[in-house]
Design an enzyme around this catalytic site. Structure first.
Site, PDB file in Angstrom:
ATOM      1  N   ILE A 193       0.823  -1.203   0.000  1.00  0.00           N
ATOM      2  CA  ILE A 193       0.000   0.000   0.000  1.00  0.00           C
ATOM      3  C   ILE A 193       0.860   1.257   0.000  1.00  0.00           C
ATOM      4  O   ILE A 193       0.530   2.253  -0.648  1.00  0.00           O
ATOM      5  CB  ILE A 193      -0.958  -0.014   1.211  1.00  0.00           C
ATOM      6  CG1 ILE A 193      -2.014  -1.112   1.018  1.00  0.00           C
ATOM      7  CG2 ILE A 193      -1.637   1.341   1.388  1.00  0.00           C
ATOM      8  CD1 ILE A 193      -2.978  -1.255   2.163  1.00  0.00           C
ATOM      9  N   GLU A 194       1.973   1.235   0.700  1.00  0.00           N
ATOM     10  CA  GLU A 194       2.798   2.433   0.784  1.00  0.00           C
ATOM     11  C   GLU A 194       3.439   2.802  -0.553  1.00  0.00           C
ATOM     12  O   GLU A 194       3.381   3.959  -0.969  1.00  0.00           O
ATOM     13  CB  GLU A 194       3.885   2.256   1.844  1.00  0.00           C
ATOM     14  CG  GLU A 194       3.373   2.158   3.269  1.00  0.00           C
ATOM     15  CD  GLU A 194       2.746   3.449   3.764  1.00  0.00           C
ATOM     16  OE1 GLU A 194       2.860   4.493   3.087  1.00  0.00           O
ATOM     17  OE2 GLU A 194       2.121   3.419   4.836  1.00  0.00           O
TER      18      GLU A 194
END
Length: 374
Positions: free
Chosen positions: A159-160
């Site tokens: 996600i990052e």
């Protein structure tokens, strides 16, 4: 990493990323990563605000220059070498678009389902599982040392920065100085700026490499500078905590952050549940007391044993009984009473300490379930 962690922007290939650990809790999220930020724009005039509540966005050139002079003086008083201060702050310019992004963060506008579905796509799940298999030995070693299951490390990494594929490239001191000068969260970003100067002063990274997201988050885990100083790890023992290029250091740093914020390897994060109408009508009776420093945590109900929630009528989404484990949980409803409900455990709060937003923490959790440990 801590708290707020971040605003989010849509990534290429449909992901949304967060600006790593360490964001201020007052607004839940601070920055965006996962997509290259816009080129710097020197701001010398006011611009319209993005929300009715926000203060007018203004930059006075003379005022900003005086602000930088104050930063230089304070940095020298803190013992930062003069050459480091001069190199880092010599050509810093305010970037208007950073302020606009900081005040118009998508996690406050999107429904949870929309947010989740932009991240948990078949392509992103498949890529995560492929990287899980390619890094199986390394992930196992990290999991053994820090007590964090590989699927959660992978989910945060995914996600990052889309599993490290996205390289944030805003010059760090431009973004941090812009946000430190803006009155809304000046103290928080001023502290992050001095932490970044400390990184340079100690030789942890060279100046040309020190780039990040528009809110100052760095590397594949999207750590804020204070989080880097506190939680970044040198997993392979080469003398560097390289969260930009060293996969082992990336995995270990994510795991170390979660572990230092109370992660328990014997538990998962929680599950989606059904809440009966009678309980829904009086959920206010179960409000959490006190202030945790993370608004999302404070919005959860108080913790009760799973057996107590079951007596109150809470069930699995398929109508089945809750697990018989001796675990406490709290209810989370990211879209309010009309949306989905989740019963979350202690590990979920550890994820919120990485980024204090329910959309983020629930999406990490559900993506981890899809990825599995292999």
């Amino acid at each position: 990493m801590r708290q707020m962690r971040l605003g989010f922007m849509a990534l290429a290939l449909g992901m949304i990323a967060a600006c790593g650990a360490g964001q201020p809790a007052a607004t839940e999220t601070a920055g965006q990563a996962g997509q290259t930020a816009p080129a710097a724009e020197t701001a010398t005039a006011s611009a319209p605000t993005t929300t009715a509540e926000a203060e007018p966005i203004t930059f006075d050139r003379a005022g900003f220059d005086a602000f930088l002079a104050g930063l230089r003086s304070e940095a020298l008083q803190k013992g930062i070498r003069p050459a480091v201060v001069e190199t880092a702050l010599a050509d810093v310019q305010p970037i208007m678009r950073i302020i606009q992004r900081d005040r118009a963060q998508p996690e406050f506008k999107l429904s949870f389902a929309t947010y989740r579905d932009r991240v948990i796509t078949p392509q992103n799940v498949a890529r995560g599982q492929q990287l899980r298999d390619q890094n199986r030995v390394l992930l196992h070693q990290v999991a053994q040392r820090y007590g964090v299951q590989p699927r959660f490390i992978l989910a945060i990494w995914g996600i990052e920065t889309r599993y490290g594929a996205i390289k944030a490239d805003v010059p760090l001191f431009h973004s941090l100085a812009t946000l430190a000068y803006d009155r809304r969260r000046s103290n928080y970003f001023r502290n992050e700026l001095f932490a970044a100067l400390t990184m340079l002063d100690r030789g942890y990274i060279d100046f040309p490499t020190l780039k990040g997201s528009w809110a100052g988050a760095m590397g594949q885990p999207q750590f804020m500078p204070t989080s880097y100083l506190s939680y970044a790890e040198d997993f392979d023992g080469d003398g560097r905590r390289d969260i930009w290029n060293n996969t082992g250091d990336v995995f270990a740093s994510i795991a170390n952050y979660l572990a230092k914020h109370g992660w328990t390897t014997s538990q998962t994060w929680g599950r989606e549940v059904k809440v009966p109408a009678a309980l829904q009508a009086r959920l206010g009776d179960f409000a959490r007391q006190g202030q945790s420093g993370c608004r999302a945590i404070d919005q959860m109900t108080k913790d009760l044993p799973l057996s107590e929630w079951e007596k109150l009528g809470v069930r699995r989404v398929d109508g089945g009984d809750l697990p018989k484990a001796q675990i406490n949980g709290a209810l989370v409803q990211p879209d309010g009473a009309g949306g989905p409900s989740f019963l979350v455990y202690g590990n979920y709060r550890s994820i919120l300490r990485y980024n204090c937003a329910h959309h983020y923490a629930l999406t990490v959790s559900l993506l981890a379930d899809r990825l599995g440990d292999g």
